[in-house]
Design an enzyme around this catalytic site. Structure first.
Site, mmCIF file in Angstrom:
data_model
loop_
_atom_site.group_PDB
_atom_site.id
_atom_site.type_symbol
_atom_site.label_atom_id
_atom_site.label_comp_id
_atom_site.label_asym_id
_atom_site.label_seq_id
_atom_site.Cartn_x
_atom_site.Cartn_y
_atom_site.Cartn_z
ATOM 1 N N LYS A 85 38.850 40.105 40.224
ATOM 2 C CA LYS A 85 38.469 38.668 40.381
ATOM 3 C C LYS A 85 37.428 37.805 39.634
ATOM 4 O O LYS A 85 37.458 36.779 39.367
ATOM 5 C CB LYS A 85 38.073 38.694 41.981
ATOM 6 C CG LYS A 85 39.173 38.881 43.042
ATOM 7 C CD LYS A 85 38.760 38.609 44.279
ATOM 8 C CE LYS A 85 39.800 38.761 45.322
ATOM 9 N NZ LYS A 85 40.571 40.283 45.345
ATOM 10 N N GLU A 123 30.592 33.897 46.376
ATOM 11 C CA GLU A 123 31.074 32.736 46.525
ATOM 12 C C GLU A 123 30.749 31.520 47.565
ATOM 13 O O GLU A 123 30.265 31.991 48.682
ATOM 14 C CB GLU A 123 32.769 32.803 46.890
ATOM 15 C CG GLU A 123 33.683 33.130 45.630
ATOM 16 C CD GLU A 123 34.968 33.075 46.058
ATOM 17 O OE1 GLU A 123 35.492 32.879 47.050
ATOM 18 O OE2 GLU A 123 35.975 33.539 44.830
ATOM 19 N N HIS A 138 42.685 37.557 57.429
ATOM 20 C CA HIS A 138 43.265 37.306 56.009
ATOM 21 C C HIS A 138 44.608 38.004 55.665
ATOM 22 O O HIS A 138 44.901 38.295 54.475
ATOM 23 C CB HIS A 138 42.132 38.062 54.970
ATOM 24 C CG HIS A 138 40.526 37.874 54.912
ATOM 25 N ND1 HIS A 138 40.163 36.483 54.550
ATOM 26 C CD2 HIS A 138 39.541 38.481 55.470
ATOM 27 C CE1 HIS A 138 38.987 36.612 54.811
ATOM 28 N NE2 HIS A 138 38.457 37.562 55.433
ATOM 29 N N ARG A 150 52.911 39.051 40.699
ATOM 30 C CA ARG A 150 54.148 39.478 41.341
ATOM 31 C C ARG A 150 55.179 38.333 42.182
ATOM 32 O O ARG A 150 54.333 37.460 42.203
ATOM 33 C CB ARG A 150 53.853 40.710 42.424
ATOM 34 C CG ARG A 150 52.862 40.451 43.308
ATOM 35 C CD ARG A 150 52.606 41.752 44.065
ATOM 36 N NE ARG A 150 51.479 41.410 44.744
ATOM 37 C CZ ARG A 150 51.446 40.898 46.357
ATOM 38 N NH1 ARG A 150 52.514 40.328 46.529
ATOM 39 N NH2 ARG A 150 50.384 40.655 46.999
#
Length: 621
Positions: free
Chosen positions: A116, A200, A235, A297
């Site tokens: 990430k 973040e 999530h 993907r």
């Protein structure tokens, strides 16, 4: 076009790829574990190869066994599906080194987007907006804490190699940072073998919006519009839709252009998804939407994109992998109507979403809508893989019409004895806030009380009484006071619905859908599955002095705690006792305010299913 295709995946994913491959005349090859030998995808492929025991690491995650199956069958290409090895750069390279076509992203692009922090740095360089925060090499606790302070609380700590909701912690206060950082690092190391993290800014009202992109070997890259995947639990996505509600044309153009720029920045080829996080507190605006990550993907939710564009994305994948250009240019890709996908899982939402395993003795999935399923009636849901039963996909001319179809479709689902989230999906689709698009990733947490009813409502109880009256026109019913089979709509009968006994009204003409599965009669109502029955003599006797509160054990097991005594006053929802079976605990609670009556069990008592364990009597006022 390749002549043969091995699908390195299972279930509905394999069936989906087989369906498109066959339309192109491609010979399909399935691989399967011992646990999956009887599933439909194995029979539907032109050839199938057993690759090992049930655990995924010994079968579907074994690169050596999959490559050996490809060599054995002479497969020209390998499609990894959209799970397991689909984002494994080493496997992609191994496939290409074996002289086999890889139906997926280039290994270099998989690596570039796999971490990430590195992905965000690439996106910044490409001019793609990223969430404010820190993603540097200095991983000392002091530096991370300082960066969290600079970002401003609340912040989100995320594993750089994370995914699937693992390795994430929200921190609301500086004094909690060190503890949550340590916890996040432990989970990241355990799950991904990498304990590095990034910081973040935490978005209070986040919307999860992703853009489907496609690129070929000739430099062409297009988007196929966006999807909204905000309806999540821990999530994990539950319902997805396309397009995203509340997204105006200017904002759509902005994020779709950013997605194409992101794909070009890593020389992407094939199907990919650029995921964005949006601060929806003031509506969806271009300056409040940031890059989150890229999935290299095809995604589980790709059918909603297919529904609004009319394109077959697996066909696009196969054409690009075969060296052909994209089937359409950007201006030729049009959006039509609205689509939803609901994920039907083998789980029990009322019991903390515990997974449910076992044989699907009864399975009826919706008609006249698209259903992508990996199982059929009689198949087993095992503990080895994702507990998905099916994806329900609907399309309509607008959001309201599509939601109405989704509600009807989910209400028609019948699953037994495996538990499912069908009723939850139906209630979400019918919820006023969801219909009004008042959604973000915290929707299910806020609406849990209304979306997860613990008891049947009055209509369900009446349906149970009516269904049993129709099935038992003679016999035990004649012994129940108040019941007249051919009586008026006020005829009453004592019935067992789920875990408790109720008075229900027999209403001739009331729609009911009850089936007999083995020794159990099951009422299907709004996506819910309620085992129903008549009380046995001991239960009737107990109820004569217990009001409406005779509580039965929902399963054979061991009483491991008793929280009340005879004569205690209890309030609705109070814990009465707990039964344990198959390493699972089931807590029985008071159905209303009252006084504990009979309590024929104690800690250590072994009970059978539907045995009376406690009764509660309503207090007279």
């Amino acid at each position: 076009m390749m002549e043969s295709l091995l699908i390195a995946n299972r279930g509905e994913i394999a069936r989906r790829i087989i369906r498109t491959a066959k339309t192109l005349g491609i010979r399909t090859i399935a691989v399967y574990s011992e646990a999956d030998a009887g599933l439909p995808f194995v029979a539907e492929a032109d050839e199938a190869v057993a690759i090992g025991p049930a655990p995924a690491r010994e079968s579907y995650l074994s690169q050596e066994r999959i490559l050996e199956a490809a060599r054995k069958t002479g497969a020209a290409a390998i499609h990894p599906g959209y799970g397991f090895l689909s984002e494994n750069a080493e496997f992609a390279e191994a496939v290409e080194n074996a002289g086999i076509i890889w139906v997926g992203a280039p290994p270099a692009a998989i690596r570039a987007m796999g971490l990430k922090d590195a992905a965000k740095q690439l996106m910044q360089a490409a001019g793609v907006p990223v969430t404010p925060g820190y993603m540097g090499a200095d991983q000392s606790e002091e530096r991370l804490a300082a960066e969290a302070d600079a970002t401003g609380y609340p912040v989100l700590i995320k594993a750089v190699a994370g995914g699937g909701g693992k390795g994430m912690r929200r921190v609301d206060r500086r004094q909690d940072f060190a503890e949550l950082l340590a916890s996040c690092r432990r989970e990241a190391a355990s799950s991904f073998g990498d304990d590095r993290v990034l910081i973040e800014h935490y978005i209070a009202n986040p919307r999860h919006i992703e853009v489907q992109i496609f690129a070929d070997r000739f430099g062409n890259c297009v988007h196929l519009f966006e999807r909204d995947c905000s309806l999540q639990r821990r999530h994990q996505k539950v319902i997805e839709e396309a397009p995203a509600p509340g997204l105006d044309a200017a904002t759509r153009a902005s994020i779709c252009e950013a997605a194409v720029s992101a794909a070009k920045a890593v020389n992407y080829i094939g199907a990919g998804t650029i995921e964005f996080i949006a601060d929806a507190s003031e509506g969806l605006r271009p300056d409040r939407i940031w890059f989150m990550e890229m999935n290299t993907r095809l995604q589980v939710e790709h059918p909603v994109t297919e529904a609004i564009t009319g394109e077959d994305l697996v066909l696009w994948q196969l054409k690009v992998a075969a060296g052909e250009p994209l089937p359409k240019a950007q201006d030729d890709i049009l959006m039509n109507g609205w689509a939803f996908e609901a994920r039907l899982y083998a789980e029990n939402p009322a019991a903390g979403y515990l997974p449910s395993i076992g044989r699907l003795d009864h399975l009826r999935l919706p008609q006249n809508v698209r259903v992508d399923s990996g199982v059929e009636e009689g198949n087993e849901i095992t503990a080895f893989y994702d507990p998905m039963i099916a994806k329900i996909i609907v399309h309509g001319p607008n959001r309201d019409a599509a939601l109405a179809r989704l509600t009807r479709a989910c209400e028609s689902i019948e699953v037994w004895p495996v538990k499912s989230n069908a009723g939850l999906l139906a209630r979400i689709a019918a919820d006023a806030d969801f219909r009004g698009a008042k959604l973000d990733t915290g929707f299910l947490d806020r609406h849990g009380e209304t979306l997860l009813p613990q008891e049947p409502d009055e209509t369900t109880i009446d349906r149970a009484a009516t269904a049993l009256a129709a099935k038992e026109a003679t016999g035990p019913w004649s012994a129940l006071a108040g019941l007249r089979i051919a009586g008026t709509s006020d005829s009453r009968a004592r019935v067992r619905v789920g875990d408790h006994l109720y008075w229900g009204h027999v209403r001739p003409g009331l729609d009911t859908n009850a089936v007999r599965s083995g020794d159990t009669v099951v009422l299907f109502d709004g996506g819910n599955a309620w085992p129903i029955g008549l009380p046995v003599a001991s239960e009737v006797e107990a109820h004569q002095g217990a009001g409406d509160g005779a509580i039965l054990s929902p399963m054979p097991g061991l009483v491991i705690s008793v929280d009340v005594a005879e004569g205690d006053r209890v309030a609705k929802g109070d814990r009465l006792l707990t039964v344990e079976a198959m390493k699972m605990e089931h807590t029985l609670r008071a159905p209303f305010d009252g006084i504990v009556g009979k309590l024929p069990v104690s800690v250590g008592t072994r009970v059978s299913e539907n045995q009376l364990v406690v009764s509660v009597t309503k207090e007279e006022h």
